[in-house]
Motif scaffolding. Structure first.
Motif, PDB file in Angstrom:
ATOM      1  N   LEU A  97       0.562  -1.318  -0.650  1.00  0.00           N
ATOM      2  CA  LEU A  97       0.075  -0.123  -0.002  1.00  0.00           C
ATOM      3  C   LEU A  97       0.714   1.724   0.123  1.00  0.00           C
ATOM      4  O   LEU A  97       0.889   2.381  -0.369  1.00  0.00           O
ATOM      5  N   TYR A  98       1.909   0.724   1.207  1.00  0.00           N
ATOM      6  CA  TYR A  98       2.433   2.533   1.068  1.00  0.00           C
ATOM      7  C   TYR A  98       3.514   2.553  -0.390  1.00  0.00           C
ATOM      8  O   TYR A  98       3.414   3.770  -0.885  1.00  0.00           O
ATOM      9  N   TRP A  99       3.929   1.642  -1.155  1.00  0.00           N
ATOM     10  CA  TRP A  99       4.698   1.841  -2.373  1.00  0.00           C
ATOM     11  C   TRP A  99       3.871   1.549  -3.658  1.00  0.00           C
ATOM     12  O   TRP A  99       4.294   2.909  -4.175  1.00  0.00           O
ATOM     13  N   ILE A 100       2.190   1.534  -3.250  1.00  0.00           N
ATOM     14  CA  ILE A 100       1.573   2.026  -4.134  1.00  0.00           C
ATOM     15  C   ILE A 100       2.119   3.385  -4.124  1.00  0.00           C
ATOM     16  O   ILE A 100       1.113   4.350  -5.265  1.00  0.00           O
ATOM     17  N   VAL A 101       1.209   3.896  -2.834  1.00  0.00           N
ATOM     18  CA  VAL A 101       1.069   5.642  -2.618  1.00  0.00           C
ATOM     19  C   VAL A 101       2.757   6.235  -3.035  1.00  0.00           C
ATOM     20  O   VAL A 101       2.051   7.599  -3.931  1.00  0.00           O
ATOM     21  N   VAL A 102       3.576   5.964  -2.857  1.00  0.00           N
ATOM     22  CA  VAL A 102       4.869   6.335  -3.878  1.00  0.00           C
ATOM     23  C   VAL A 102       4.632   7.047  -4.594  1.00  0.00           C
ATOM     24  O   VAL A 102       5.149   7.579  -5.752  1.00  0.00           O
ATOM     25  N   ALA A 103       4.560   5.535  -5.730  1.00  0.00           N
ATOM     26  CA  ALA A 103       4.562   5.235  -6.733  1.00  0.00           C
ATOM     27  C   ALA A 103       3.593   5.873  -7.777  1.00  0.00           C
ATOM     28  O   ALA A 103       4.343   6.840  -9.058  1.00  0.00           O
ATOM     29  N   LEU A 108       2.824  10.739 -11.105  1.00  0.00           N
ATOM     30  CA  LEU A 108       1.810  11.191 -11.643  1.00  0.00           C
ATOM     31  C   LEU A 108       2.768  12.504 -12.024  1.00  0.00           C
ATOM     32  O   LEU A 108       2.672  13.460 -12.643  1.00  0.00           O
ATOM     33  N   ALA A 109       3.652  13.006 -10.881  1.00  0.00           N
ATOM     34  CA  ALA A 109       4.183  13.899 -10.970  1.00  0.00           C
ATOM     35  C   ALA A 109       5.410  14.171 -12.156  1.00  0.00           C
ATOM     36  O   ALA A 109       5.736  14.710 -13.058  1.00  0.00           O
ATOM     37  N   LEU A 110       6.248  12.475 -12.643  1.00  0.00           N
ATOM     38  CA  LEU A 110       6.672  11.975 -13.774  1.00  0.00           C
ATOM     39  C   LEU A 110       5.575  12.380 -15.282  1.00  0.00           C
ATOM     40  O   LEU A 110       6.347  12.950 -15.530  1.00  0.00           O
ATOM     41  N   LEU A 111       3.995  11.935 -14.452  1.00  0.00           N
ATOM     42  CA  LEU A 111       3.674  12.149 -16.358  1.00  0.00           C
ATOM     43  C   LEU A 111       3.649  13.459 -16.335  1.00  0.00           C
ATOM     44  O   LEU A 111       3.604  14.616 -17.571  1.00  0.00           O
ATOM     45  N   LEU A 113       5.550  15.941 -15.652  1.00  0.00           N
ATOM     46  CA  LEU A 113       6.434  17.365 -15.980  1.00  0.00           C
ATOM     47  C   LEU A 113       6.373  16.125 -17.974  1.00  0.00           C
ATOM     48  O   LEU A 113       8.146  17.471 -18.050  1.00  0.00           O
ATOM     49  N   THR A 114       6.471  15.448 -17.883  1.00  0.00           N
ATOM     50  CA  THR A 114       6.841  14.574 -19.320  1.00  0.00           C
ATOM     51  C   THR A 114       5.657  15.512 -20.596  1.00  0.00           C
ATOM     52  O   THR A 114       6.375  16.199 -21.187  1.00  0.00           O
ATOM     53  N   LEU A 115       4.713  15.781 -20.311  1.00  0.00           N
ATOM     54  CA  LEU A 115       4.138  16.727 -20.641  1.00  0.00           C
ATOM     55  C   LEU A 115       4.377  17.686 -20.909  1.00  0.00           C
ATOM     56  O   LEU A 115       3.827  18.558 -22.018  1.00  0.00           O
ATOM     57  N   VAL A 116       4.382  19.012 -19.755  1.00  0.00           N
ATOM     58  CA  VAL A 116       5.424  19.981 -20.197  1.00  0.00           C
ATOM     59  C   VAL A 116       6.574  19.582 -20.236  1.00  0.00           C
ATOM     60  O   VAL A 116       6.361  21.159 -21.496  1.00  0.00           O
ATOM     61  N   THR A 117       7.429  18.937 -20.400  1.00  0.00           N
ATOM     62  CA  THR A 117       8.825  19.011 -21.317  1.00  0.00           C
ATOM     63  C   THR A 117       8.715  19.194 -23.271  1.00  0.00           C
ATOM     64  O   THR A 117       8.457  19.495 -23.695  1.00  0.00           O
ATOM     65  N   ARG A 118       7.624  17.630 -23.441  1.00  0.00           N
ATOM     66  CA  ARG A 118       6.971  17.661 -24.771  1.00  0.00           C
ATOM     67  C   ARG A 118       6.506  18.909 -24.953  1.00  0.00           C
ATOM     68  O   ARG A 118       6.680  19.135 -26.365  1.00  0.00           O
ATOM     69  N   SER A 119       5.389  19.356 -24.584  1.00  0.00           N
ATOM     70  CA  SER A 119       4.629  20.418 -25.163  1.00  0.00           C
ATOM     71  C   SER A 119       5.740  21.940 -25.183  1.00  0.00           C
ATOM     72  O   SER A 119       5.718  22.497 -26.290  1.00  0.00           O
ATOM     73  N   MET A 120       6.762  22.027 -24.663  1.00  0.00           N
ATOM     74  CA  MET A 120       7.747  22.488 -24.262  1.00  0.00           C
ATOM     75  C   MET A 120       8.516  22.677 -25.960  1.00  0.00           C
ATOM     76  O   MET A 120       8.882  22.604 -26.300  1.00  0.00           O
ATOM     77  N   ARG A 121       9.189  21.699 -25.978  1.00  0.00           N
ATOM     78  CA  ARG A 121       9.303  20.545 -26.883  1.00  0.00           C
ATOM     79  C   ARG A 121       9.133  21.389 -28.058  1.00  0.00           C
ATOM     80  O   ARG A 121       9.243  21.455 -29.681  1.00  0.00           O
ATOM     81  N   ARG A 122       7.701  21.177 -28.264  1.00  0.00           N
ATOM     82  CA  ARG A 122       7.115  21.168 -29.684  1.00  0.00           C
ATOM     83  C   ARG A 122       6.530  22.792 -29.840  1.00  0.00           C
ATOM     84  O   ARG A 122       7.137  22.755 -31.360  1.00  0.00           O
ATOM     85  N   SER A 123       6.629  23.234 -28.961  1.00  0.00           N
ATOM     86  CA  SER A 123       6.762  24.724 -28.995  1.00  0.00           C
ATOM     87  C   SER A 123       7.856  25.478 -29.505  1.00  0.00           C
ATOM     88  O   SER A 123       7.873  26.349 -30.858  1.00  0.00           O
ATOM     89  N   ALA A 124       9.091  24.970 -29.632  1.00  0.00           N
ATOM     90  CA  ALA A 124      10.177  25.028 -29.527  1.00  0.00           C
ATOM     91  C   ALA A 124      10.453  25.231 -30.991  1.00  0.00           C
ATOM     92  O   ALA A 124      10.993  25.338 -32.124  1.00  0.00           O
TER      93      ALA A 124
END
Length: 127
Positions: A97-103, A108-111, A113-124
């Motif tokens: 249960l604790y691992w599920i919380v952390v993962a 979610l944070a990684l997702l 960050l990935t979406l923002v990075t892709r969006s910035m790359r497309r804009s650039a």
């Protein structure tokens, strides 16, 4: 699909054998709130096995986590479907249960960050 299955198995092994959830009172305070919401439906944490007096607020005789509630509420929603068969305890189920919380929170944070990075790359690339 086989690759995803390998990562799930690896994560379960880490959760079961290597990860100890309570390293300080900070995660204990959050876990006390999550466990209280799931098990008793209340934000009052004194009946939780993760209860500690260092990171709790006493209000009219009841104790509450002093952490911002957003992560705990998110984690409660994530854990709700599996909380019946798995309970917070000292055994493997509590670690899972604790691992599920952390993962899930890290995922979610990684997702985001990935979406923002892709969006910035497309804009650039477009500009």
């Amino acid at each position: 699909m086989a690759r995803l299955r390998k990562w799930i198995v690896r994560g379960a092994i880490v959760a079961l054998f290597f990860y100890t959830p309570i390293a300080s009172v900070n995660p204990a305070s959050r876990l006390a709130l999550i466990e209280s919401l799931l098990s008793r439906g209340t934000p009052s944490t004194e009946a939780s096995p993760f209860f500690n007096r260092l990171d709790m607020v006493d209000y009219r005789g009841d104790f509450f986590s002093d952490k911002p509630p957003l992560l705990a509420l998110y984690s409660t929603v994530v854990l709700a479907p599996v909380h019946g068969p798995l309970e917070f305890d000292d055994g493997p189920a509590g670690k899972i249960l604790y691992w599920i919380v952390v993962a899930s929170a890290s995922g979610l944070a990684l997702l985001i960050l990935t979406l923002v990075t892709r969006s910035m790359r497309r804009s650039a690339d477009a500009g």
